[in-house]
Design a protein around this motif. Structure first.
Motif, PDB file in Angstrom:
ATOM      1  N   ASP B   1       0.843  -1.186   0.000  1.00  0.00           N
ATOM      2  CA  ASP B   1       0.000   0.000   0.000  1.00  0.00           C
ATOM      3  C   ASP B   1       0.881   1.240   0.000  1.00  0.00           C
ATOM      4  OD1 ASP B   1      -2.766   1.182   2.055  1.00  0.00           O
ATOM      5  OD2 ASP B   1      -2.363   1.265  -0.082  1.00  0.00           O
ATOM      6  N   GLY B   2       0.757   2.078  -1.065  1.00  0.00           N
ATOM      7  CA  GLY B   2       1.633   3.222  -1.193  1.00  0.00           C
ATOM      8  C   GLY B   2       1.303   4.325  -0.224  1.00  0.00           C
ATOM      9  N   GLY B   3       2.353   5.051   0.187  1.00  0.00           N
ATOM     10  CA  GLY B   3       2.123   6.149   1.099  1.00  0.00           C
ATOM     11  C   GLY B   3       3.403   6.872   1.417  1.00  0.00           C
ATOM     12  N   ILE B   4       3.302   7.797   2.351  1.00  0.00           N
ATOM     13  CA  ILE B   4       4.433   8.596   2.795  1.00  0.00           C
ATOM     14  C   ILE B   4       4.504   8.491   4.308  1.00  0.00           C
ATOM     15  CG2 ILE B   4       3.004  10.677   2.645  1.00  0.00           C
ATOM     16  CD1 ILE B   4       5.624  12.187   1.951  1.00  0.00           C
ATOM     17  N   THR B   5       5.673   8.155   4.820  1.00  0.00           N
ATOM     18  CA  THR B   5       5.849   7.859   6.235  1.00  0.00           C
ATOM     19  C   THR B   5       6.826   8.824   6.871  1.00  0.00           C
ATOM     20  OG1 THR B   5       5.452   5.505   5.815  1.00  0.00           O
ATOM     21  CG2 THR B   5       6.499   6.082   7.903  1.00  0.00           C
ATOM     22  N   GLN B   6       6.382   9.431   7.958  1.00  0.00           N
ATOM     23  CA  GLN B   6       7.255  10.283   8.736  1.00  0.00           C
ATOM     24  C   GLN B   6       7.532   9.617  10.081  1.00  0.00           C
ATOM     25  OE1 GLN B   6       4.945  14.320   7.630  1.00  0.00           O
ATOM     26  NE2 GLN B   6       6.771  14.631   8.894  1.00  0.00           N
ATOM     27  N   SER B   7       8.770   9.719  10.499  1.00  0.00           N
ATOM     28  CA  SER B   7       9.098   9.184  11.818  1.00  0.00           C
ATOM     29  C   SER B   7      10.173  10.040  12.469  1.00  0.00           C
ATOM     30  CB  SER B   7       9.580   7.728  11.702  1.00  0.00           C
ATOM     31  OG  SER B   7      10.738   7.658  10.901  1.00  0.00           O
ATOM     32  N   PRO B   8      10.170  10.108  13.808  1.00  0.00           N
ATOM     33  CA  PRO B   8       9.146   9.576  14.693  1.00  0.00           C
ATOM     34  C   PRO B   8       7.919  10.479  14.733  1.00  0.00           C
ATOM     35  CG  PRO B   8      10.778  10.744  15.985  1.00  0.00           C
ATOM     36  CD  PRO B   8      11.251  10.795  14.547  1.00  0.00           C
ATOM     37  N   LYS B   9       6.880  10.072  15.421  1.00  0.00           N
ATOM     38  CA  LYS B   9       5.672  10.881  15.563  1.00  0.00           C
ATOM     39  C   LYS B   9       5.939  12.052  16.517  1.00  0.00           C
ATOM     40  CE  LYS B   9       1.147  11.531  15.058  1.00  0.00           C
ATOM     41  NZ  LYS B   9       0.545  11.884  13.757  1.00  0.00           N
ATOM     42  N   TYR B  10       6.661  11.759  17.601  1.00  0.00           N
ATOM     43  CA  TYR B  10       7.020  12.774  18.578  1.00  0.00           C
ATOM     44  C   TYR B  10       8.532  12.735  18.799  1.00  0.00           C
ATOM     45  CZ  TYR B  10       2.031  12.647  19.566  1.00  0.00           C
ATOM     46  OH  TYR B  10       0.668  12.688  19.453  1.00  0.00           O
TER      47      TYR B  10
END
Lengths: 113, 113
Positions: B1-10
């Motif tokens: 499933d395509g997407g864009i991931t940012q890490s960390p959340k906090y």
């Protein structure tokens, strides 16, 4: 100088009524217009768009109107639901700008049950 | 499933420290962007990249740095030179062309302690 303005920082409406969010711009080169919806601590999500060859685009409860002569864009939500409570950003671009969007400052919509 | 991931959340950072925010996309998008949002404010562009190994400063680039060594990745470093780094950071990507808009990540909340 802001090219895109959302002059109402916040808007409160009753559930079931119409919500109207406005966006004004100064650059007549803009030819594609989008609305994004953003919940707190989340990324914006695409809502609806319109190109400059149209003056209206409808998708379910959401309708976007474009008045090119007035350089004015509006988003109508009817009927408004509590889940519509979010910040709404208009975003504008021009063919010459490639894929660069210019965002308005956002309007916080609160729909009261 | 395509997407864009940012890490960390906090993310929490001590004053004087550099910190790097991750952004990865598997949408095969050419362009990537970093925005900052402060409470009650709109989205301000920090840096953007239209193609691998190339990037440009946005409106508020001072105190930030980026790299674009791979198409999928666009990390943002918040350096000690950024005077007020506490904010919500959003990464976005888009294909070439004005009509597609951006896909946003879910954001990273950075707090300086």
């Amino acid at each position: 100088d802001q090219q895109v303005k959302q002059n109402s920082p916040s808007l409160s409406v009753q559930e079931g009524r119409i919500s109207i969010l406005n966006c004004d711009y100064t650059n007549s080169m803009f030819d594609y217009f989008l609305w994004y919806k953003k919940y707190p601590a989340e990324g914006p999500t695409f809502l609806i768009s319109i190109s400059s060859i149209k003056d209206k685009n409808e998708d379910g409860r959401f309708t976007v109107f474009l008045n090119k002569s007035a350089k004015h864009l509006s988003l109508h939500i009817v009927p408004s639901q509590p889940g519509d409570s979010a910040v709404y950003f208009c975003a504008l671009t021009s063919t010459s700008a490639g894929n660069m969007l210019t965002f308005g400052g956002g309007t916080r919509l609160m729909v009261k049950p | 499933d395509g997407g864009i991931t940012q890490s960390p959340k906090y993310l929490f950072r001590k004053e004087g420290q550099n910190v790097t925010l991750s952004c990865e996309q598997n949408l095969n998008h050419d362009a990537m962007y970093w925005y900052r949002q402060d409470p009650g404010q709109g989205l301000r562009l920090i840096y953007y990249s239209q193609i691998v190994n190339d990037f440009q400063k946005g409106d508020i680039a001072e105190g930030y740095s980026v790299s674009r060594e791979k198409k999928e990745s666009f990390p943002l470093t918040v350096t000690s030179a950024q005077k007020n780094p506490t904010a919500f950071y959003l990464c976005a990507s888009s294909p070439q062309g004005a009509t597609y808009g951006y896909t946003f990540g879910s954001g990273t909340r950075l707090t300086v302690v």
